[in-house]
Design a protein around this motif. Structure first.
Motif, PDB file in Angstrom:
ATOM      1  N   GLN A 157       0.766  -1.006   0.135  1.00  0.00           N
ATOM      2  CA  GLN A 157      -0.257   0.013  -0.214  1.00  0.00           C
ATOM      3  C   GLN A 157       1.464   1.466  -0.217  1.00  0.00           C
ATOM      4  OE1 GLN A 157      -3.388  -0.100  -0.155  1.00  0.00           O
ATOM      5  NE2 GLN A 157      -3.342  -2.446  -0.132  1.00  0.00           N
ATOM      6  N   PRO A 158       1.039   2.110  -0.582  1.00  0.00           N
ATOM      7  CA  PRO A 158       1.353   3.767  -1.029  1.00  0.00           C
ATOM      8  C   PRO A 158       1.672   4.321  -0.093  1.00  0.00           C
ATOM      9  CG  PRO A 158      -0.259   3.853  -2.255  1.00  0.00           C
ATOM     10  CD  PRO A 158      -0.767   2.132  -2.209  1.00  0.00           C
ATOM     11  N   ASN A 159       0.174   4.123   0.751  1.00  0.00           N
ATOM     12  CA  ASN A 159       0.690   4.984   2.365  1.00  0.00           C
ATOM     13  C   ASN A 159       0.770   4.783   3.641  1.00  0.00           C
ATOM     14  OD1 ASN A 159      -1.295   3.095   2.177  1.00  0.00           O
ATOM     15  ND2 ASN A 159      -3.609   4.327   3.169  1.00  0.00           N
ATOM     16  N   VAL A 160       1.773   3.475   3.630  1.00  0.00           N
ATOM     17  CA  VAL A 160       2.130   2.860   4.462  1.00  0.00           C
ATOM     18  C   VAL A 160       3.537   3.057   4.148  1.00  0.00           C
ATOM     19  CG1 VAL A 160       0.435   0.996   5.273  1.00  0.00           C
ATOM     20  CG2 VAL A 160       2.158   0.562   3.465  1.00  0.00           C
ATOM     21  N   ILE A 161       4.278   3.388   3.281  1.00  0.00           N
ATOM     22  CA  ILE A 161       5.229   4.034   3.068  1.00  0.00           C
ATOM     23  C   ILE A 161       5.393   5.160   3.677  1.00  0.00           C
ATOM     24  CG2 ILE A 161       8.435   3.678   1.521  1.00  0.00           C
ATOM     25  CD1 ILE A 161       6.598   1.861   0.215  1.00  0.00           C
ATOM     26  N   SER A 162       6.756   5.834   4.480  1.00  0.00           N
ATOM     27  CA  SER A 162       6.575   6.856   4.904  1.00  0.00           C
ATOM     28  C   SER A 162       7.604   7.496   3.688  1.00  0.00           C
ATOM     29  CB  SER A 162       7.326   6.870   6.209  1.00  0.00           C
ATOM     30  OG  SER A 162       8.383   7.243   6.016  1.00  0.00           O
ATOM     31  N   GLY A 163       7.240   9.150   4.019  1.00  0.00           N
ATOM     32  CA  GLY A 163       7.538  10.397   2.384  1.00  0.00           C
ATOM     33  C   GLY A 163       8.759  10.284   2.701  1.00  0.00           C
ATOM     34  N   ILE A 164       9.299  10.612   1.956  1.00  0.00           N
ATOM     35  CA  ILE A 164      10.975  11.407   2.000  1.00  0.00           C
ATOM     36  C   ILE A 164      10.928  12.314   2.132  1.00  0.00           C
ATOM     37  CG2 ILE A 164      13.398  11.967   0.464  1.00  0.00           C
ATOM     38  CD1 ILE A 164      12.013  10.011  -1.787  1.00  0.00           C
ATOM     39  N   PRO A 165      11.506  12.861   3.759  1.00  0.00           N
ATOM     40  CA  PRO A 165      12.085  13.715   4.435  1.00  0.00           C
ATOM     41  C   PRO A 165      12.922  15.282   3.212  1.00  0.00           C
ATOM     42  CG  PRO A 165      13.594  12.299   4.683  1.00  0.00           C
ATOM     43  CD  PRO A 165      12.789  11.698   3.833  1.00  0.00           C
ATOM     44  N   ILE A 166      12.525  16.064   3.589  1.00  0.00           N
ATOM     45  CA  ILE A 166      13.364  17.227   3.554  1.00  0.00           C
ATOM     46  C   ILE A 166      14.453  18.212   4.305  1.00  0.00           C
ATOM     47  CG2 ILE A 166      13.056  19.370   1.596  1.00  0.00           C
ATOM     48  CD1 ILE A 166       9.686  19.236   2.183  1.00  0.00           C
ATOM     49  N   TYR A 167      15.478  17.838   2.884  1.00  0.00           N
ATOM     50  CA  TYR A 167      17.132  18.461   3.863  1.00  0.00           C
ATOM     51  C   TYR A 167      16.782  20.467   3.973  1.00  0.00           C
ATOM     52  CZ  TYR A 167      21.821  19.095   4.442  1.00  0.00           C
ATOM     53  OH  TYR A 167      23.000  20.214   4.405  1.00  0.00           O
ATOM     54  N   ARG A 168      17.013  20.685   4.655  1.00  0.00           N
ATOM     55  CA  ARG A 168      17.719  21.970   4.894  1.00  0.00           C
ATOM     56  C   ARG A 168      18.135  22.360   5.891  1.00  0.00           C
ATOM     57  NH1 ARG A 168      12.702  24.993   7.922  1.00  0.00           N
ATOM     58  NH2 ARG A 168      12.175  23.640  10.157  1.00  0.00           N
ATOM     59  N   VAL A 169      19.435  23.574   5.414  1.00  0.00           N
ATOM     60  CA  VAL A 169      20.164  23.963   6.599  1.00  0.00           C
ATOM     61  C   VAL A 169      19.938  24.858   7.405  1.00  0.00           C
ATOM     62  CG1 VAL A 169      22.492  24.514   6.962  1.00  0.00           C
ATOM     63  CG2 VAL A 169      21.781  22.904   5.305  1.00  0.00           C
ATOM     64  N   MET A 170      19.040  26.471   6.730  1.00  0.00           N
ATOM     65  CA  MET A 170      18.061  27.216   7.735  1.00  0.00           C
ATOM     66  C   MET A 170      16.934  27.523   7.775  1.00  0.00           C
ATOM     67  SD  MET A 170      20.152  30.225   5.245  1.00  0.00           S
ATOM     68  CE  MET A 170      19.770  30.038   3.778  1.00  0.00           C
ATOM     69  N   ASP A 171      16.551  26.963   8.102  1.00  0.00           N
ATOM     70  CA  ASP A 171      14.882  27.949   9.295  1.00  0.00           C
ATOM     71  C   ASP A 171      13.981  28.886   7.703  1.00  0.00           C
ATOM     72  OD1 ASP A 171      15.526  29.991  10.431  1.00  0.00           O
ATOM     73  OD2 ASP A 171      14.999  29.215  12.105  1.00  0.00           O
ATOM     74  N   ARG A 172      13.055  29.382   8.236  1.00  0.00           N
ATOM     75  CA  ARG A 172      12.744  30.388   7.380  1.00  0.00           C
ATOM     76  C   ARG A 172      12.988  31.757   7.994  1.00  0.00           C
ATOM     77  NH1 ARG A 172       6.456  28.824   5.487  1.00  0.00           N
ATOM     78  NH2 ARG A 172       6.803  26.827   4.135  1.00  0.00           N
TER      79      ARG A 172
END
Length: 399
Positions: A69-84
């Motif tokens: 099931q596609p919804n049981v696999i967590s999404g790829i996270p987003i890499y960042r260095v700075m916050d907003r």
């Protein structure tokens, strides 16, 4: 013979902007279909002949009918260095770029914004026929360009003017190309914003979407065959990733182990088609592991994160012993608003509001802490900023 069957269940994930942002280091079996379920036990085989012989993959037998099931696999996270707000989140991820590079990144983004404003208004006045701005995507341009060598080959789409600008492409030639005058290197035979420069290793942009992807793979394969210490980077949007050329290019790059970086800019719209109508699943980055391509998802409004993410695959792809394709997907926030400003297919023919001299909602965009604004906040807190006020930096960027 092993048979694979995919269930066609539609998955509609929540596409909000509040996504977690951590580094993903992809490795086979770390996520996706190869992950073992907790209730399964690894089967023991008495001989190699008893093991599954699934062509081109590693797998094990199970005795229970179960679809992934596609919804049981967590999404790829987003890499960042700075916050907003421009603060470094993890000091160990601070790139500690030299002062000269920090200033060049800022000047390139500022100059690109200024050029966009002038050429946008020129198009609105009828002086040129067509123009596409780069508002909000400046960080992906200069951040990736800063991680490349000047001899690395670039295949762009429509919004990579900042890569050329970082490589010191003259403003006069930008203007000449858009106006199609006598100084244009293409002799006026191309539409505006279809830049190209042999000396700066930037292949001339073509209008059809995704045609640059298999071309870039071919160039990377040629570089590999020639044992050239060179990497190819190919830029495209998430809309172009829906073209058949994209899938062919990904597969060739993976199987031939080409030294190429696929750089996908996801701003949420393919002209007027939102991502919710383009594809299902976990976006474009999730396709990389399926093709056998090392992949990462990065905050495209974070210049430092873009530089780090591009530098990692560049180092890997340029290694003579471990050449191979790499994929980078850059999600760009504020996509609904951004579409109004960034996509000029509509704006080139849209009526201009009476008395308006600035691009639509430009001032509001700057308040959203997109790439350029966030970088301003970062250098404001840095010693470089204290040595040279921002007003001086802006003035130098226009000289």
């Amino acid at each position: 013979m092993a048979v694979a069957i995919a269930a066609g269940r539609v998955w509609r994930p929540n596409r909000g902007l509040s996504q977690a942002a951590v580094l993903l280091l992809w490795r086979p079996g770390a996520r996706g279909l190869a992950r073992s379920h907790p209730h399964r036990q690894q089967q023991q085989f008495s001989s190699l002949d008893d093991k599954p012989q699934f062509p081109g993959a590693s797998a094990e037998f199970i005795d229970k009918l179960e679809f992934i099931q596609p919804n049981v696999i967590s999404g790829i996270p987003i890499y960042r260095v700075m916050d907003r707000q421009g603060q470094i989140i993890n000091p160990s991820e601070d790139p500690h770029l030299p002062k000269e590079k920090v200033l060049k990144l800022y000047k390139s983004m500022t100059l690109l914004n200024t050029m966009d404003r002038i050429l946008y208004e020129s198009q609105r006045q009828g002086r040129i026929s067509f123009y596409m701005t780069n508002y909000g995507e400046e960080g992906t341009h200069v951040g990736s360009a800063a991680a490349l060598d000047n001899t690395d080959l670039v295949f762009g789409q429509y919004r990579e003017a900042g890569v050329l600008m970082y490589r010191d492409y003259p403003l006069e030639l930008f203007m000449a190309q858009c106006y199609g005058n006598i100084s244009d290197l293409g002799k006026g035979r191309q539409m505006p914003v279809h830049y190209g420069c042999k000396e700066r290793h930037f292949v001339t942009i073509s209008s059809p979407l995704a045609t640059q992807i298999p071309q870039a793979v071919g160039a990377a394969y040629a570089a590999k065959r020639a044992n050239a210490n060179r990497v190819v980077i190919c830029y495209f949007g998430e809309g172009a990733a829906s073209e058949g050329d994209a899938h062919a290019g990904f597969n060739f790059a993976a199987t031939l182990e080409c030294p190429i970086i696929f750089f996908c800019r996801n701003n949420g719209y393919a002209i007027s088609t939102p991502t919710s109508e383009q594809y299902r699943g976990d976006g474009i980055a999730a396709r990389g592991p399926g093709y056998g391509i090392m992949s990462i998802r990065v905050d495209g409004n974070d210049v430092f994160a873009v530089t780090a993410a591009t530098g990692g695959p560049k180092a890997r792809a340029s290694s003579l012993s471990t050449t191979g394709a790499c994929g980078i997907m850059m999600p760009l926030h504020a996509v609904g608003l951004w579409h109004l400003v960034s996509h000029q297919h509509e704006l080139s023919t849209a009526p201009k509001p009476k008395g308006t001299t600035k691009p639509i909602l430009e001032s509001y965009l700057n308040s959203l802490f997109l790439g350029h604004s966030r970088y301003q906040l970062c250098i404001h807190q840095d010693a470089v900023r204290r040595e040279k006020p921002q007003s001086n930096l802006n003035r130098e960027s226009l000289i």
